[in-house]
Write an enzyme that holds these catalytic residues in place. Structure first.
Site, PDB file in Angstrom:
ATOM      1  N   GLN A  56      -4.794  -2.097   9.860  1.00 19.31           N
ATOM      2  CA  GLN A  56      -4.652  -3.413   9.232  1.00 19.31           C
ATOM      3  C   GLN A  56      -5.186  -4.522  10.148  1.00 19.31           C
ATOM      4  OE1 GLN A  56      -3.592  -3.907   6.077  1.00 19.31           O
ATOM      5  NE2 GLN A  56      -4.002  -6.076   6.290  1.00 19.31           N
ATOM      6  N   ASP A  98     -11.328   2.395   4.419  1.00 18.50           N
ATOM      7  CA  ASP A  98     -11.616   0.953   4.325  1.00 18.50           C
ATOM      8  C   ASP A  98     -13.115   0.699   4.173  1.00 18.50           C
ATOM      9  OD1 ASP A  98      -9.566  -0.876   4.128  1.00 18.50           O
ATOM     10  OD2 ASP A  98      -9.122  -0.899   6.262  1.00 18.50           O
ATOM     11  N   LYS A 155       0.835  -1.210   0.000  1.00 15.48           N
ATOM     12  CA  LYS A 155       0.000   0.000   0.000  1.00 15.48           C
ATOM     13  C   LYS A 155       0.866   1.255   0.000  1.00 15.48           C
ATOM     14  CE  LYS A 155      -3.859  -2.249   2.362  1.00 15.48           C
ATOM     15  NZ  LYS A 155      -4.549  -2.522   3.627  1.00 15.48           N
TER      16      LYS A 155
END
Length: 291
Positions: free
Chosen positions: A96, A119, A52
Site C-alpha cells: 500500500q 497492482d 480489500k
C-alpha cells in the site's frame, strides 16, 4: 445523461468472480490468495486495505494482511517482500502506497516479483502493457476500461483527452486507449501542468479523463456537448454541514458538466469502487497463471 455507476459495476464484477471461485473450490483446486502489506497507521490507507480484505472475503479469496510499523527499515520491508515472493501459497500481493519518507518507493515496487505484482506497477508489467502483451494492468486504468466497455461507450476513432500524466493513471490510460483493442483505437492527447491552451484542447475531446487531483477543475465551459467524462480525482474538502466534517469532490464540477455529458462518472461511486474489483480480477488471473 447516463451515470457510469462504478459501485454497481464493481458489485457485478465481484459477483462474477465469486461464481468462478466457487467453481474452483468445487473442483478441489486452491482458491486465489491476495496479500496486502501496509506500513504505518495512515487512516485512509488502513480504510482502503481493510476494504480489500473485506472484498476478498466476499468473493471467496483467502487474504493476508501484513501490518508493519512506521519506523520499519527499508531492508526489513524488502525482506518481507522477498518472503511473499517466495510464498507459493500467495498468488499476488500489493504494498500500500504512500510509504514513509525514509523508504524508497521505487525500490519497493522493483522488489515485488512481476508474476505477483497484481497492482501492475513493476516496470516489467508496465512494459508489457505498453506493448499490448498479456500482463497485469494497474487497477484504476483497468477499471476505467471495464466501465467504458460495460456501458458500451464507443472509443474507436474518438478523441480522448487525458488531464494528468501520473504513472498510475494518466500515462497508462493514454497508452491503453490508443492501442488496438476493444476499448481503444482512440486518438489520445495527454495534457498536464505545462500544457498551454488546455481549454481549447478539452473542447475538442469526445472523452475526457480527469486525473490531476484538483477539486472541480474541469468546468462546463471546458467541454463540448455529448462528451464522456471520467473523473478519477477524489479530494476531501472541509464541510461543517457533514457529520464527518468533510465531503468528497472529484476533479470535475459534476453538477454543471453533467448537463452537457452523455456519460459521466460520479464521485464518490464512479472510478473508486472499480479499483478493488480489478485488483481482485488481477489476483484471479495470477492464480490461473500459476496453474
Amino acid at each position: 445523461m447516463i451515470l457510469l455507476d462504478g459501485k454497481k459495476t464493481s458489485s457485478d464484477i465481484k459477483d462474477e468472480i465469486a461464481i468462478e471461485v466457487a467453481e474452483i473450490k468445487k473442483q478441489g483446486n486452491k482458491v486465489p490468495h491476495l496479500a496486502a502489506v501496509i506500513v504505518g497507521n495512515d487512516g485512509a490507507s488502513l480504510t482502503y486495505v481493510n476494504a480489500k480484505v473485506k472484498a476478498c472475503k466476499h468473493v471467496g479469496f483467502e487474504s493476508t494482511l501484513v501490518q508493519l510499523s512506521e519506523d520499519i527499515s527499508e531492508n526489513e520491508l524488502l525482506s518481507q517482500i522477498e518472503s511473499l515472493n517466495n510464498n507459493d501459497n500467495i498468488d499476488g500481493f500489493i504494498v500500500q502506497l504512500p510509504l514513509p519518507k525514509h523508504i524508497d518507493e521505487q525500490k519497493v515496487i522493483m522488489a515485488v516479483h512481476p508474476d505477483k505484482d497484481v497492482d501492475g506497477f513493476h516496470p516489467t508489467n508496465v512494459g508489457k502493457m505498453a506493448l499490448n502483451l498479456p500482463t497485469f494492468i494497474s487497477a484504476t486504468p483497468f477499471g476505467i476500461l471495464e466501465l467504458l466497455d460495460r456501458y458500451n461507450v464507443e472509443t474507436s476513432g474518438k478523441h480522448v483527452v487525458v488531464i494528468g500524466r501520473s504513472h498510475i493513471v494518466g500515462s497508462p490510460m493514454s497508452i491503453l486507449l490508443s492501442q488496438k483493442r476493444k476499448v481503444g483505437n482512440a486518438t489520445v492527447t495527454i495534457t498536464h501542468s505545462r500544457t498551454k491552451n488546455l481549454k481549447e484542447i478539452t473542447l475538442q475531446a469526445d472523452i475526457v479523463i480527469a486525473a490531476l487531483g484538483i477539486p472541480e477543475f474541469l468546468k462546463a465551459d471546458m467541454v463540448k456537448d455529448h462528451v464522456t467524462v471520467i473523473d478519477v480525482g477524489i479530494t476531501r474538502v472541509e464541510d461543517a454541514t457533514k457529520k464527518s466534517g468533510y465531503r468528497l469532490l472529484g476533479d470535475v464540477a459534476f453538477e454543471e458538466v453533467s448537463t452537457k455529458a452523455d456519460f459521466i462518472t460520479p464521485v464518490p461511486g464512479g472510478v473508486g469502487p472499480m479499483t478493488i474489483a480489478m485488483l481482485l480480477k488481477n489476483t484471479l488471473l495470477a492464480r490461473k497463471r500459476s496453474n
